[in-house]
Design an enzyme around this catalytic site. Sequence first.
Site, short mmCIF file in Angstrom:
data_model
loop_
_atom_site.label_atom_id
_atom_site.label_comp_id
_atom_site.label_asym_id
_atom_site.label_seq_id
_atom_site.Cartn_x
_atom_site.Cartn_y
_atom_site.Cartn_z
N CYS A 105 3.64 -0.20 -12.63
CA CYS A 105 3.92 1.00 -13.43
C CYS A 105 5.12 0.72 -14.34
CB CYS A 105 4.18 2.22 -12.53
SG CYS A 105 5.53 2.02 -11.36
N ALA B 100 0.79 -1.23 0.00
CA ALA B 100 0.00 0.00 0.00
C ALA B 100 0.82 1.28 0.00
CB ALA B 100 -0.94 0.00 1.20
#
Length: 446
Positions: free
Chosen positions: A383, A261
Amino acid sequence: MISARQLAFLILRDINRRDSYTDVAIDRALQKHPLSPPDRRFCTELVYGVVRRQRTLDCLIEQLGDRPIGKQPPDLRRIVQLGLYQLRYLDQVPASAAVNTGVDLAKANGLKGLSKVVNGMLRRYQRAEEQGKNILDQEKISLGEQYSFPDWLMELFEQTWGKAETESLCAYFNQNPSLDLRINPLKTSRVEVAQSLAELNLTTTAMAGLPQGLRLGGKTGAITQLPGFAEGWWTVQDASAQWVAQILNPQPEETIFDVCAAPGGKTTHIAELMGDQGQIYAGDRHGWRLQKLAVTQQRLGLTSIKIWEGDLTQPGVKPPVELVDRALLDVPCSGLGTLHRNPDLRWRQTPATIATLLPLQQALLKAIAPLVKSGGTLVYSTCTLNPAENEAQIERFLQDHEDWRSEPFEWTSPQGQTNSVTSGMLTILPHHHHQDGFFIANLKKA
């Protein structure tokens, strides 16, 4: 007061000597030597630009200098890189200023005896430009030298996308990144934030398919000083990253586990989408990164997030919750979709460093799968634009877990066209979509 160019040189020297990350080195230097907003922007542009264009600039130095680049003092190389970057890429800087300040930097930093070398190389380049000569022969230099990327990375991109797409992608990665905000609907509205920023002559554009997204244009200055930051009206988050929580589609009162997270951009987005109603477990193996999440959570006024420090891949580690409705696995990855935003990644990542990430990603997928309820959702995101970390990981996971399948979803392009992603796997390409490169997979448990 220290000049922007002098501070840029000191930052580049710090990066070279201490192997510092670019953003960390810039922040550290600007805290010690505060600059005016225009000088701050110029200094940052110089540092990021030289780091991005390092290989191309070094090719120029090889052509312009009398000695091989490996035999030149590192500080001399940095000063010449700064001068060449201004001459080649910054039209707003007069050529005379780029040359003269380069000579001044040499004299001010213990290289007075080499100031003529700096002057000679920069003036040689300036003369070639004025005569319309291209010092770098396009037929002799590689694509990696032309666009300033390592050869292995160019080969990876070419194998995946082809030569023309690779050139467009790398050209995009050599531009400055856009700045996107995610509005906190629990405190304000997109219209209200846009109006407050317009008073500072900043432009904003609503982003298609992202109800909370706002792209910011203009000279912003320090982000934390903009209206609404301290009040928790918004947080910085690229458009691609905003899609992750939207595809997860969390509902109020559900139990969610965000496994990796920190620093919390996607976790806090999940909480906002749920109206801050439900149970969100935010996990990470690094406590210092979770502290950043806690600060953001408090600033945004969110109470549904419970922080858990731990590593699910380690034997005997008990997860914070037995079963969840939905899980987000935003795995550690090579970051090859953010090379415009993190320019030093192109020099830090190697095939060897990426190889160490693959088993970790597989282990995290295997660890989270049993914690999702039957009929529940798992979103896997990166990403990066590396197929080995993206499609290959999902295909392997689905082969090993027959109770899971890909789940189609809808995605709206920045141009406003809504498409059904029937494969359940989406790759966002920076040069096509003008946002970070991302991979998002939507998985459903039987």
